[in-house]
Design a protein around this motif. Sequence first.
Motif, PDB file in Angstrom:
ATOM      1  N   ALA A 108     -73.611   0.537 -13.069  1.00 55.41           N
ATOM      2  CA  ALA A 108     -74.113   1.118 -11.645  1.00 55.41           C
ATOM      3  C   ALA A 108     -72.910   0.915 -11.177  1.00 55.41           C
ATOM      4  O   ALA A 108     -72.667   2.850 -10.345  1.00 55.41           O
TER       5      ALA A 108
ATOM      6  N   GLY B 175     -75.598  10.996  -7.963  1.00 56.43           N
ATOM      7  CA  GLY B 175     -77.015  10.265  -8.864  1.00 56.43           C
ATOM      8  C   GLY B 175     -76.775   9.873 -10.611  1.00 56.43           C
ATOM      9  O   GLY B 175     -77.272   9.854 -10.985  1.00 56.43           O
ATOM     10  N   PHE B 176     -76.578  11.435 -10.683  1.00 58.83           N
ATOM     11  CA  PHE B 176     -75.856  11.990 -12.375  1.00 58.83           C
ATOM     12  C   PHE B 176     -75.401  10.742 -12.675  1.00 58.83           C
ATOM     13  O   PHE B 176     -76.321   9.926 -13.795  1.00 58.83           O
ATOM     14  N   THR B 177     -74.274  10.353 -12.340  1.00 63.16           N
ATOM     15  CA  THR B 177     -73.707   9.700 -13.040  1.00 63.16           C
ATOM     16  C   THR B 177     -74.616   7.800 -13.284  1.00 63.16           C
ATOM     17  O   THR B 177     -73.986   7.107 -13.603  1.00 63.16           O
ATOM     18  N   LEU B 178     -74.958   7.616 -12.239  1.00 59.23           N
ATOM     19  CA  LEU B 178     -75.989   6.353 -11.945  1.00 59.23           C
ATOM     20  C   LEU B 178     -76.586   5.915 -12.932  1.00 59.23           C
ATOM     21  O   LEU B 178     -76.880   5.514 -13.628  1.00 59.23           O
ATOM     22  N   LEU B 179     -77.509   7.911 -13.115  1.00 61.71           N
ATOM     23  CA  LEU B 179     -78.408   7.094 -14.604  1.00 61.71           C
ATOM     24  C   LEU B 179     -78.110   7.436 -15.308  1.00 61.71           C
ATOM     25  O   LEU B 179     -77.927   6.787 -16.805  1.00 61.71           O
ATOM     26  N   ALA B 180     -76.393   8.388 -15.775  1.00 58.95           N
ATOM     27  CA  ALA B 180     -75.746   7.943 -16.858  1.00 58.95           C
ATOM     28  C   ALA B 180     -75.142   7.044 -17.250  1.00 58.95           C
ATOM     29  O   ALA B 180     -75.850   6.413 -18.098  1.00 58.95           O
ATOM     30  N   SER B 181     -75.134   6.222 -16.566  1.00 52.37           N
ATOM     31  CA  SER B 181     -74.416   4.746 -16.682  1.00 52.37           C
ATOM     32  C   SER B 181     -75.254   4.082 -16.758  1.00 52.37           C
ATOM     33  O   SER B 181     -74.863   2.925 -17.812  1.00 52.37           O
ATOM     34  N   LEU B 182     -76.865   3.656 -16.493  1.00 52.50           N
ATOM     35  CA  LEU B 182     -77.244   3.325 -16.497  1.00 52.50           C
ATOM     36  C   LEU B 182     -78.099   3.291 -17.924  1.00 52.50           C
ATOM     37  O   LEU B 182     -78.046   2.299 -19.165  1.00 52.50           O
ATOM     38  N   GLY B 183     -77.553   4.767 -18.831  1.00 53.06           N
ATOM     39  CA  GLY B 183     -78.490   4.541 -19.984  1.00 53.06           C
ATOM     40  C   GLY B 183     -77.730   4.265 -21.367  1.00 53.06           C
ATOM     41  O   GLY B 183     -77.744   3.203 -21.826  1.00 53.06           O
TER      42      GLY B 183
END
Lengths: 275, 273
Positions: free
Chosen positions: A179, A67-75
């Motif tokens: 993502a 979850g964290f990596t998904l959000l950070a990589s979208l950023g």
Amino acid sequence: MLDALSYPFMQNALLAGLFASIACGIIGSLIVVNRMVFLAGGVAHMAYGGVGLAFYAGWPVLPSTIGFTLLASLGLAGLTLNRRSRTDTVIGVFWAAGMALGILLLDLAPGYNVDLMSYLFGSILTVPLRDVIWMAGIVLVLLLVIGLYYRDLKAMSFDPEFARTRGVPVTFLHFLLVALLGVSVVMVIQVVGLILVIALLTIPSYLAQRKAQSLGRMMIAAAGWAAVFCLFGLMAAYYFDLTSGASIIAVGTVCFFLVLVWDKCVGALRSYPSA
Amino acid sequence: MTHTSSPKPPEVRDSQVVADIQSVDFAYNNSPKVLEDVSLRILQGQYLAVLGPNGGGKTTLIKILLGLLKPQQGQVSVFGQTPAQARPRIGYLPQYAENRDDFPVSVLDTVLMGVRTKKRWGMRYSAPEREKALQSLEEVGLSGYADRLLGHLSGGERQRVFIARALAADPELLILDEPTSNIDPQAKFCFYEFLAELKASVSIIVVSHDLSITTAHIDSIACVNKMLLYNARPEVTQEMFDLLYGMHERHTCPMAGFGPSHPGFLNRLQPRS
């Protein structure tokens, strides 16, 4: 090798290696042809922030890291969308910031964490069955998404500007690709750790690209190479009592240089006048 | 600033106007303007060369025509629609990019990326799509090349594949950005000849920084260097030369600074009396 196979941890390790190889073949190929290897490195190190967060908050590690990596990589995808801007600098900042966040959160986390190293260098021999099932699910989603968007992903990777003129949703696909990269990276971290994940994304793809007739065949060949590295790396780790992640990468690196030398020799022979 | 050195036909019917650019300004975020008060009208069947120095705004201009960039000022219409709406009717050949050379893709698959289609999903191409792509390959004289790897072709052949990709959309307007930048002089000549044969059916815009394009069968010229000058005849006017190369005085010429004994060094290159 056969006696080793009777251990459940070895069976889990082989399954984890297989799923990670499929993910590496697909995503690694896309990353390599899109020249996004550095971005993949940034995403891998940002994932450490997710690991820290999971320990700090006491959440299950794999889902919360995803979850964290998904959000950070979208950023990160948003910030690097416009390739003219200083993409490499932005990635460098994220790279270090994610790592630092992870370390700080682990400092603040209650209790003493012993398996910190396993996230840096992987722990394929201790992957629990629950995580293997997670990995199978991720691979399934990955295959589904790639199957649906293959044409557009290929067009975008080949020539984003032209693809846009043909109605390909390039911006959306960029976010989608990053993502998918984020999710896959977390998965591969289980196998070789976040420091070595780049090797498993790039070496098989490089070897596969040499003779590939299409992006799809490159993905399949890259997955094959990755699976070979995982299998022989695991065997080496088991028989010589070595760190599994590093053994897998070592096998890959040896193959990489052998193929490089082989290609050079073949090239030299071909250019030598036969008459 | 638009200048017409020979009068345009007095009455131009809307149906003949392929693209219309009116007093367009463009700047990349907060940088100085790349284009200033640029106007240009392209008519049906026209074969226009857009000349200009590197960084002069040529590529920016055609990206505006394609709707890839939005101008800060002015109006753009293509076939009476917005550029984004008109895109399916435009064939585009982007500038040469090195990273495409080792991409694992066959010639046919490359051309298939250009076919006009509603189909998005899946991995396969339909039979009509394939047929269209093969037909485009035939048009550029590369019939037997469908299954070859794009990376194994010569620079000139590869450019023809990209032309086929642009033609696969059945374009009414063809936009080519530096089509000859990566091919040798011999092939360049053949390439221009080939374009001239296409001319009857579509309107063509060719962008180049190379003046040798004026020897091709173009019928009009636009020079872009922040401003745009237009000539309805295939000749570069004195005014255009001034816009392209600037009216330098010797002391503003950056080369003068490189001389070993500035400022006399440039004088020594002239024949002695």
